[in-house]
Design a protein around this motif. Structure first.
Motif, PDB file in Angstrom:
ATOM      1  N   ALA A 141      14.171 -11.991   8.183  1.00 42.49           N
ATOM      2  CA  ALA A 141      12.913 -12.736   8.072  1.00 42.49           C
ATOM      3  C   ALA A 141      11.764 -11.966   8.733  1.00 42.49           C
ATOM      4  N   VAL A 142      12.021 -11.420   9.905  1.00 43.58           N
ATOM      5  CA  VAL A 142      10.993 -10.648  10.620  1.00 43.58           C
ATOM      6  C   VAL A 142      10.608  -9.403   9.831  1.00 43.58           C
ATOM      7  N   ASN A 143      11.605  -8.708   9.278  1.00 42.27           N
ATOM      8  CA  ASN A 143      11.325  -7.486   8.527  1.00 42.27           C
ATOM      9  C   ASN A 143      10.581  -7.764   7.229  1.00 42.27           C
ATOM     10  N   ILE A 144      10.903  -8.886   6.589  1.00 39.26           N
ATOM     11  CA  ILE A 144      10.171  -9.264   5.371  1.00 39.26           C
ATOM     12  C   ILE A 144       8.709  -9.535   5.709  1.00 39.26           C
ATOM     13  N   ALA A 145       8.480 -10.209   6.847  1.00 47.33           N
ATOM     14  CA  ALA A 145       7.105 -10.485   7.276  1.00 47.33           C
ATOM     15  C   ALA A 145       6.354  -9.187   7.554  1.00 47.33           C
ATOM     16  N   ALA A 146       7.000  -8.255   8.261  1.00 48.88           N
ATOM     17  CA  ALA A 146       6.361  -6.969   8.565  1.00 48.88           C
ATOM     18  C   ALA A 146       6.091  -6.184   7.288  1.00 48.88           C
ATOM     19  N   PHE A 147       7.058  -6.226   6.354  1.00 49.78           N
ATOM     20  CA  PHE A 147       6.883  -5.532   5.070  1.00 49.78           C
ATOM     21  C   PHE A 147       5.696  -6.111   4.307  1.00 49.78           C
ATOM     22  N   ALA A 148       5.576  -7.434   4.306  1.00 53.97           N
ATOM     23  CA  ALA A 148       4.472  -8.085   3.595  1.00 53.97           C
ATOM     24  C   ALA A 148       3.128  -7.695   4.209  1.00 53.97           C
ATOM     25  N   VAL A 149       3.091  -7.603   5.529  1.00 57.20           N
ATOM     26  CA  VAL A 149       1.853  -7.230   6.210  1.00 57.20           C
ATOM     27  C   VAL A 149       1.438  -5.805   5.836  1.00 57.20           C
ATOM     28  N   LEU A 150       2.390  -4.874   5.865  1.00 58.74           N
ATOM     29  CA  LEU A 150       2.069  -3.467   5.612  1.00 58.74           C
ATOM     30  C   LEU A 150       1.855  -3.152   4.135  1.00 58.74           C
ATOM     31  N   SER A 151       2.607  -3.805   3.261  1.00 59.80           N
ATOM     32  CA  SER A 151       2.541  -3.445   1.841  1.00 59.80           C
ATOM     33  C   SER A 151       1.201  -3.794   1.210  1.00 59.80           C
ATOM     34  N   GLY A 152       0.421  -4.655   1.852  1.00 59.25           N
ATOM     35  CA  GLY A 152      -0.883  -4.999   1.306  1.00 59.25           C
ATOM     36  C   GLY A 152      -1.968  -4.012   1.687  1.00 59.25           C
ATOM     37  N   GLY A 153      -1.621  -3.002   2.495  1.00 56.45           N
ATOM     38  CA  GLY A 153      -2.615  -2.047   2.967  1.00 56.45           C
ATOM     39  C   GLY A 153      -2.717  -0.811   2.102  1.00 56.45           C
ATOM     40  N   GLU A 154      -3.552   0.113   2.562  1.00 57.43           N
ATOM     41  CA  GLU A 154      -3.762   1.387   1.860  1.00 57.43           C
ATOM     42  C   GLU A 154      -2.490   2.222   1.927  1.00 57.43           C
ATOM     43  N   ARG A 155      -2.148   2.939   0.826  1.00 57.15           N
ATOM     44  CA  ARG A 155      -0.891   3.690   0.756  1.00 57.15           C
ATOM     45  C   ARG A 155      -1.104   5.184   1.007  1.00 57.15           C
ATOM     46  N   ASN A 156      -1.651   5.548   2.173  1.00 61.88           N
ATOM     47  CA  ASN A 156      -1.707   6.959   2.509  1.00 61.88           C
ATOM     48  C   ASN A 156      -0.385   7.381   3.137  1.00 61.88           C
ATOM     49  N   LEU A 157      -0.265   8.672   3.453  1.00 55.55           N
ATOM     50  CA  LEU A 157       1.005   9.201   3.950  1.00 55.55           C
ATOM     51  C   LEU A 157       1.428   8.529   5.256  1.00 55.55           C
ATOM     52  N   ASN A 158       0.479   8.302   6.139  1.00 53.66           N
ATOM     53  CA  ASN A 158       0.769   7.670   7.423  1.00 53.66           C
ATOM     54  C   ASN A 158       1.305   6.249   7.222  1.00 53.66           C
ATOM     55  N   MET A 159       0.642   5.472   6.355  1.00 52.52           N
ATOM     56  CA  MET A 159       1.078   4.100   6.091  1.00 52.52           C
ATOM     57  C   MET A 159       2.413   4.081   5.352  1.00 52.52           C
ATOM     58  N   ARG A 160       2.630   5.057   4.472  1.00 54.05           N
ATOM     59  CA  ARG A 160       3.909   5.115   3.761  1.00 54.05           C
ATOM     60  C   ARG A 160       5.051   5.390   4.729  1.00 54.05           C
ATOM     61  N   ALA A 161       4.813   6.272   5.719  1.00 55.51           N
ATOM     62  CA  ALA A 161       5.844   6.549   6.714  1.00 55.51           C
ATOM     63  C   ALA A 161       6.143   5.307   7.537  1.00 55.51           C
ATOM     64  N   ALA A 162       5.083   4.569   7.905  1.00 54.55           N
ATOM     65  CA  ALA A 162       5.267   3.334   8.664  1.00 54.55           C
ATOM     66  C   ALA A 162       6.017   2.299   7.834  1.00 54.55           C
ATOM     67  N   LEU A 163       5.641   2.201   6.558  1.00 54.88           N
ATOM     68  CA  LEU A 163       6.305   1.250   5.676  1.00 54.88           C
ATOM     69  C   LEU A 163       7.774   1.617   5.488  1.00 54.88           C
ATOM     70  N   LEU A 164       8.052   2.910   5.462  1.00 54.50           N
ATOM     71  CA  LEU A 164       9.428   3.377   5.324  1.00 54.50           C
ATOM     72  C   LEU A 164      10.280   2.934   6.510  1.00 54.50           C
ATOM     73  N   HIS A 165       9.709   2.970   7.690  1.00 52.52           N
ATOM     74  CA  HIS A 165      10.425   2.480   8.870  1.00 52.52           C
ATOM     75  C   HIS A 165      10.806   1.013   8.684  1.00 52.52           C
ATOM     76  N   VAL A 166       9.859   0.212   8.224  1.00 52.53           N
ATOM     77  CA  VAL A 166      10.112  -1.222   8.049  1.00 52.53           C
ATOM     78  C   VAL A 166      11.142  -1.458   6.953  1.00 52.53           C
ATOM     79  N   ILE A 167      11.057  -0.678   5.857  1.00 52.82           N
ATOM     80  CA  ILE A 167      12.054  -0.812   4.783  1.00 52.82           C
ATOM     81  C   ILE A 167      13.445  -0.474   5.313  1.00 52.82           C
ATOM     82  N   GLY A 168      13.505   0.550   6.159  1.00 55.30           N
ATOM     83  CA  GLY A 168      14.786   0.890   6.777  1.00 55.30           C
ATOM     84  C   GLY A 168      15.336  -0.260   7.603  1.00 55.30           C
ATOM     85  N   ASP A 169      14.464  -0.920   8.352  1.00 56.00           N
ATOM     86  CA  ASP A 169      14.886  -2.088   9.133  1.00 56.00           C
ATOM     87  C   ASP A 169      15.359  -3.216   8.228  1.00 56.00           C
ATOM     88  N   LEU A 170      14.609  -3.419   7.141  1.00 50.48           N
ATOM     89  CA  LEU A 170      14.958  -4.490   6.212  1.00 50.48           C
ATOM     90  C   LEU A 170      16.340  -4.241   5.606  1.00 50.48           C
TER      91      LEU A 170
END
Length: 307
Positions: A141-170
């Protein structure tokens, strides 16, 4: 006219929009980091109490992710600083460094998970499937919330790396849930390390892409979608330009390509016009808004044609 013509600074326009995107990205990263950090502590306690490697591995991954998200947040803040005399290109590349560091951190954590999983397979340990399941569900549940927060943002390399961390957690939470259910209904504790290995393999594949892309930028490789041969041929056809040489294309950060080149004008008195025409062509056809052009006389150009 002098030997060099430089055009420094960011592309004109869009400054307010970029700042707004950066501000929104910072908030998203801060929220995701807070969610990850708080639940990481719960997973450590739960993993120790239940004896689950999947939970402990996911907690270790979340620790790396918390650090990665915090770095990504700091990277965006730092990138907003203006250029100065010591860093004339500004701080944009710091976000690429953060993405590269995050990718390396993912390599480290997947290696640790693999070693622990093999150890558990060789010497199975008891696992309390009930507590493990409830903690893994909360983590999902926490990881889905974090994923939802990040996935709505800009998809530059830095944000993609951060999103990848959250996907790994999920994925880690999903694996922990699956392992808990298998152990709960069958008693087969090997499901825990096996599913941990599967998640590690998925994370490793994505981490490699982030490291490769950020490393390419740090090595000043040609930006994706640009071919120096094609660009040079195109610039050679610009009116008033006799020859293009020593063309180099690279990026300060993702989405900020740069160019340096030598140009021989068709007529010595048309050098300034040739430089402006080259820069206009780079901006209009190749989305390169920062270029340094050196004017080379025809005789020198002939001498250095193979240099």
């Amino acid at each position: 006219m002098g030997a060099h013509d430089h055009f420094h600074g960011h592309a004109q326009g869009g400054g307010h929009s970029h700042a707004a995107h950066a501000g929104a990205g910072e908030r998203r990263l801060l929220i995701a980091a807070a969610l990850t950090g708080i639940f990481m502590l719960a997973e450590v306690v739960g993993g120790l109490l239940s004896g689950s490697l999947a939970l402990i591995a996911d907690a270790g991954h979340m620790l790396t992710d918390f650090a990665g998200l915090a770095l990504a947040w700091y990277g965006l803040r730092l990138a907003r600083r203006p250029a100065d005399w010591r860093r004339t290109f500004g701080y944009d590349r710091f976000t690429v460094l953060v993405a590269f560091a995050n990718g390396l951190a993912l390599f480290a954590i997947t290696g640790w998970i693999a070693v622990e999983a093999v150890s558990r397979l060789a010497a199975p340990a008891p696992v309390l499937a009930g507590p493990m399941l409830w903690i893994a569900l909360a983590g999902l549940a926490v990881n889905i919330a974090a994923f939802a927060v990040l996935s709505g943002g800009e998809r530059n390399l830095n944000m993609r790396a951060a999103l990848l961390h959250v996907i790994g957690d999920l994925l880690g939470s999903v694996a922990a849930i699956a392992a808990a259910l298998v152990i709960l209904f069958t008693g087969w504790t090997a499901a825990d390390p096996i599913l941990s290995l599967a998640v590690a393999a998925l994370i490793l594949r994505s981490a490699w892409r982030v490291v490769a892309e950020s490393g390419h930028i740090l090595l000043e490789g040609t930006p994706e979608g640009l071919d120096p041969r094609v660009v040079a041929e195109d610039l050679a056809g610009v009116p008033g330009v006799a020859r293009i040489g020593h063309l180099h294309l690279w990026s300060i950060s993702e989405g900020r390509p740069m160019a340096t080149l030598e140009a021989t004008p068709a007529a010595p008195d048309r050098a300034e016009a040739a430089v402006r025409a080259i820069k206009d062509r780079l901006a209009e056809r190749h989305a390169i808004h920062h270029a340094t052009v050196e004017i080379v006389a025809a005789a020198k150009a002939g001498e250095s044609a193979d240099g």
